[in-house]
Design a protein around this motif. Structure first.
Motif, short mmCIF file in Angstrom:
data_model
loop_
_atom_site.label_atom_id
_atom_site.label_comp_id
_atom_site.label_asym_id
_atom_site.label_seq_id
_atom_site.Cartn_x
_atom_site.Cartn_y
_atom_site.Cartn_z
N PRO A 161 0.81 -1.22 0.00
CA PRO A 161 0.00 0.00 0.00
C PRO A 161 0.85 1.27 0.00
O PRO A 161 1.89 1.33 0.66
N PRO A 162 0.41 2.29 -0.72
CA PRO A 162 1.10 3.58 -0.69
C PRO A 162 0.91 4.23 0.67
O PRO A 162 -0.12 4.06 1.32
N GLN A 163 1.91 4.98 1.10
CA GLN A 163 1.88 5.61 2.40
C GLN A 163 1.81 7.14 2.24
O GLN A 163 2.63 7.73 1.53
N LYS A 164 0.87 7.75 2.90
CA LYS A 164 0.72 9.20 2.84
C LYS A 164 1.99 9.89 3.33
O LYS A 164 2.40 10.92 2.79
N ASP A 165 2.63 9.33 4.35
CA ASP A 165 3.82 9.93 4.94
C ASP A 165 5.05 9.83 4.03
O ASP A 165 6.07 10.47 4.31
N PHE A 166 4.95 9.01 2.98
CA PHE A 166 6.10 8.81 2.09
C PHE A 166 5.77 9.16 0.64
O PHE A 166 6.25 8.54 -0.30
N GLY A 167 4.90 10.18 0.49
CA GLY A 167 4.62 10.71 -0.83
C GLY A 167 3.92 9.75 -1.77
O GLY A 167 4.10 9.85 -2.99
N GLY A 168 3.13 8.84 -1.24
CA GLY A 168 2.39 7.91 -2.09
C GLY A 168 3.18 6.69 -2.49
O GLY A 168 2.73 5.91 -3.34
N LEU A 169 4.34 6.48 -1.88
CA LEU A 169 5.12 5.27 -2.13
C LEU A 169 4.90 4.28 -1.00
O LEU A 169 4.53 4.67 0.12
N PRO A 170 5.12 3.00 -1.23
CA PRO A 170 5.14 2.06 -0.12
C PRO A 170 6.22 2.45 0.88
O PRO A 170 7.13 3.25 0.58
N HIS A 171 6.16 1.88 2.05
CA HIS A 171 7.15 2.20 3.08
C HIS A 171 8.56 1.96 2.55
O HIS A 171 8.82 0.96 1.87
N PRO A 172 9.50 2.87 2.81
CA PRO A 172 10.85 2.73 2.25
C PRO A 172 11.56 1.44 2.65
O PRO A 172 12.40 0.93 1.88
N THR A 173 11.27 0.89 3.82
CA THR A 173 11.91 -0.37 4.21
C THR A 173 11.41 -1.52 3.35
O THR A 173 12.17 -2.44 3.03
N VAL A 174 10.15 -1.46 2.96
CA VAL A 174 9.60 -2.46 2.03
C VAL A 174 10.30 -2.33 0.67
O VAL A 174 10.70 -3.33 0.06
N LEU A 175 10.45 -1.08 0.20
CA LEU A 175 11.13 -0.86 -1.07
C LEU A 175 12.58 -1.32 -1.01
O LEU A 175 13.10 -1.91 -1.97
N ALA A 176 13.24 -1.07 0.11
CA ALA A 176 14.64 -1.50 0.25
C ALA A 176 14.75 -3.01 0.22
O ALA A 176 15.69 -3.57 -0.38
N ALA A 177 13.80 -3.70 0.86
CA ALA A 177 13.81 -5.17 0.84
C ALA A 177 13.67 -5.67 -0.59
O ALA A 177 14.34 -6.63 -1.00
N CYS A 178 12.79 -5.04 -1.37
CA CYS A 178 12.64 -5.42 -2.77
C CYS A 178 13.95 -5.23 -3.53
O CYS A 178 14.36 -6.09 -4.33
N ALA A 179 14.62 -4.11 -3.28
CA ALA A 179 15.88 -3.84 -3.97
C ALA A 179 16.94 -4.86 -3.60
O ALA A 179 17.69 -5.34 -4.46
N LEU A 180 17.01 -5.22 -2.32
CA LEU A 180 17.99 -6.22 -1.88
C LEU A 180 17.73 -7.57 -2.54
O LEU A 180 18.66 -8.35 -2.77
N LEU A 181 16.48 -7.85 -2.85
CA LEU A 181 16.10 -9.11 -3.50
C LEU A 181 16.14 -9.01 -5.03
O LEU A 181 15.79 -9.96 -5.72
N GLU A 182 16.55 -7.85 -5.52
CA GLU A 182 16.65 -7.59 -6.96
C GLU A 182 15.28 -7.68 -7.65
O GLU A 182 15.17 -8.10 -8.80
N VAL A 183 14.25 -7.25 -6.93
CA VAL A 183 12.91 -7.12 -7.51
C VAL A 183 12.81 -5.73 -8.11
O VAL A 183 12.99 -4.73 -7.40
N ASP A 184 12.53 -5.64 -9.39
CA ASP A 184 12.51 -4.33 -10.04
C ASP A 184 11.10 -3.84 -10.38
O ASP A 184 10.92 -2.73 -10.90
N GLU A 185 10.08 -4.66 -10.08
CA GLU A 185 8.70 -4.24 -10.36
C GLU A 185 7.92 -4.23 -9.05
O GLU A 185 7.64 -5.27 -8.46
N VAL A 186 7.58 -3.02 -8.60
CA VAL A 186 6.83 -2.83 -7.36
C VAL A 186 5.68 -1.89 -7.65
O VAL A 186 5.87 -0.84 -8.27
N TRP A 187 4.47 -2.27 -7.20
CA TRP A 187 3.29 -1.43 -7.40
C TRP A 187 2.86 -0.83 -6.07
O TRP A 187 2.77 -1.54 -5.06
N ALA A 188 2.58 0.46 -6.08
CA ALA A 188 2.08 1.15 -4.90
C ALA A 188 0.56 1.05 -4.88
O ALA A 188 -0.16 1.98 -5.26
#
Length: 444
Positions: A161-188
Motif C-alpha cells: 500500500p502507498p503511504q501518505k507519509d512517504f509521498g504515495g510510495l510504499p514504506h521505504p523499508t519495504v522498497l529497500a527489501a525489494c531492492a535487496l532481492l533484486e525485484v525491479d517491479e513494485v506497485w504502490a
C-alpha cells in the motif's frame, strides 16, 4: 487476562474441541458485497478506479502505480545499516531452506515403451503482497519473493500500500527489501484493489502496461481476502489468510516469562490476533497471567495487545496431560505452534496439524518471523489441518507427460475400451480402437 477453559479429567471429541476452542471470528462473506463492486470497477475502469479507491482508503494518490526504479535504489541506499544487515541475513537463511525444496522431474516406466513423467513447471507470473496498516512488513517481502525466485518464476511484482507519509510510495523499508532481492517491479497499491489490478492488469497513468499475473500470494486484511475469494479461478491464490495466531503447548517445565512474552508478541499484530496457551499446569497458567499483566504494561502497543489477549479468540486451556494437549493443539491447528514441554522434540513429532512448529525454549515464533529460514506465510483459522505454508511448491505446477509407443498402447487397448464402455463413454474407447483397426462402435 486470558480466559480459561478447563478440560482436565475429560478428552473431548475433535468436533467438540473445534466448537469449544477460542478462535477469531472473521466472516469474509460479510464484506463480499462491499468488495465485489470494487473488483468490478477495477475490471472495467482499470487504474482510474484503483486510484480512486487508493485515495479513499489510503489518503493519497500516487503519481503512478509502478514505483520508479530510482525510488527503489534510493530506499536501499538510505536503509539503516543494522536493518540492512538483518534483512541480508534473513534472505540468506530463507534461500538456504527454500533451495532444498526444489523439485526434480521424475519419469516412471509403467511398461516397456510406456512412460509417465511428472514435470515441474513454475508459474509464469506472480503477484506478491506485502501488507501495510498497523505495521511494516519487509519480512513478508522476503517470505514471498524467495520461494518464488527459487521456484524459477520468470516474472514477479510486489504490491504494497502507498503511504501518505512517504509521498504515495510504499514504506521505504519495504522498497529497500525489494531492492535487496533484486525485484525491479513494485506497485504502490493495496487492499482489494491490488488483487483486482493484479488479476486484470491495466495501463498505468504514464501509459506503461501493468501486466496481469497468474497467481497472488501473501497475507492481508479481510477486504484483500475477499478479493482473493472473488477472483480465485481467474488467478491462483495461496490461501485466505485470517488473523494471526499462536498456540503454546506447555507443561510445568516451561518458563512463564518466555510463555507470556511469546503470547504478547503475537497479540502485538492486531486486536483480532489469537494467543492460546494449552497447559497441564495450573500453576504455570497462574504465573503466566501475572507475567502478562507485568509485561503488557511495558510493551509499546499495550492497548492493542490487551484487546487481543482479552478477546474471545485468546485463552488458556487446562488439560490433564500432554497427550490430551497434543489432541487439543491438533484440533486447533495453529498457524504457529510452540512446544515448551519436557521431551519437546518427541512431543512435536506427534503433532499433525500446525502451520509451523517451534521446539523448546529457544525457538520462539519471532525467530520464524525473521531469521529461522522458515517461511512465515502460514495457514490460519484451522486451515493447517489440510494446508501448508508458502513454499517453493506453491509456485510450481506438476504436469504429467504421457509417452506410450504403439505396442504399449496395444497391450492395454482392450482394458481402455472395457472401462470406456463401463462408463458409457464409448468414444473414449473408439479413440483407441481406431489406431489398431479394432472395429468401430455402433451407436446404441
Amino acid at each position: 487476562m486470558l480466559s480459561r477453559i478447563d478440560l482436565r479429567g475429560r478428552v473431548p471429541s475433535p468436533a467438540e474441541l473445534r466448537a469449544a476452542l477460542p478462535r477469531a471470528e472473521t466472516d469474509v462473506d460479510v464484506v463480499l458485497d462491499r468488495v465485489r463492486p470494487m473488483v468490478e470497477a477495477v475490471h472495467h475502469r482499470g487504474v482510474e478506479a484503483v486510484m480512486e479507491f487508493t485515495e479513499q482508503f489510503d489518503g493519497v494518490r500516487p503519481a503512478t502505480v509502478r514505483v520508479p526504479a530510482g525510488e527503489l535504489a534510493k530506499a536501499e541506499r538510505e536503509l539503516d545499516p543494522k536493518v540492512r544487515e538483518a534483512l541480508q541475513e534473513t534472505i540468506k537463511r530463507a534461500r538456504l531452506v527454500h533451495a532444498d525444496q526444489r523439485r526434480t522431474d521424475t519419469t516412471t516406466q509403467v511398461v516397456p515403451g510406456g512412460t509417465v513423467t511428472e514435470r515441474w513447471v513454475p508459474v509464469q507470473r506472480v503477484g506478491l503482497y506485502a501488507p501495510g496498516g498497523l505495521a511494516v512488513y519487509p519480512s513478508s517481502v522476503v517470505m514471498n519473493v524467495v520461494p518464488a525466485q527459487t521456484a524459477g518464476v520468470e516474472s514477479l511484482v510486489v504490491c504494497s500500500p502507498p503511504q501518505k507519509d512517504f509521498g504515495g510510495l510504499p514504506h521505504p523499508t519495504v522498497l529497500a527489501a525489494c531492492a535487496l532481492l533484486e525485484v525491479d517491479e513494485v506497485w504502490a497499491v493495496g487492499g482489494a484493489q491490488a488483487v483486482a489490478l493484479l488479476a486484470y492488469g491495466g495501463t498505468d497513468t504514464d501509459g506503461a502496461e501493468l501486466a496481469p499475473v497468474d497467481m497472488v500470494t501473501g497475507p492481508g486484511n479481510i477486504y484483500l481476502t475477499a478479493a482473493k475469494r472473488l477472483l480465485r479461478g481467474l488467478i491462483g491464490i495461496d490461501s485466505e489468510a485470517g488473523p494471526t495466531e499462536i498456540a503454546i503447548l506447555a507443561d510445568e517445565t516451561a518458563d512463564p516469562v518466555h510463555v507470556a512474552a511469546d503470547l504478547i508478541s503475537q497479540a502485538e499484530h492486531d486486536t483480532l490476533a489469537a494467543s492460546v496457551l494449552v497447559t497441564t499446569s495450573e500453576e504455570l497458567a497462574d504465573q503466566v497471567d501475572v507475567e502478562l499483566r507485568r509485561q503488557v504494561q511495558a510493551t509499546k502497543h499495550d492497548e492493542r495487545v490487551t484487546t487481543a489477549l482479552s478477546g474471545k479468540q485468546s485463552g488458556c486451556v487446562l488439560v490433564s496431560d500432554v497427550d490430551t494437549g497434543v489432541k487439543v493443539v491438533d484440533a486447533y491447528a495453529a498457524e504457529h505452534l510452540e512446544i515448551q514441554t519436557a521431551n519437546a522434540q518427541e512431543v512435536a513429532a506427534r503433532v499433525r496439524s500446525a502451520g509451523a512448529i517451534f521446539i523448546g525454549a529457544y525457538s520462539p515464533v519471532s525467530l520464524g518471523d525473521y531469521c529461522a529460514g522458515s517461511n512465515h506465510v502460514l495457514p490460519t483459522g484451522g486451515c493447517a489441518r489440510h494446508s501448508s505454508g508458502l513454499s517453493v511448491q506453491t509456485f510450481l505446477k506438476g504436469i504429467h507427460v504421457v509417452d506410450y509407443s504403439a505396442d504399449a498402447l496395444r497391450e492395454v487397448a482392450d482394458k481402455v475400451i472395457a472401462l470406456a464402455n463401463a462408463e458409457d463413454l464409448p468414444a473414449h474407447g473408439q479413440a483407441v480402437a481406431v489406431r489398431f483397426d479394432l472395429g468401430r462402435f455402433e451407436k446404441r
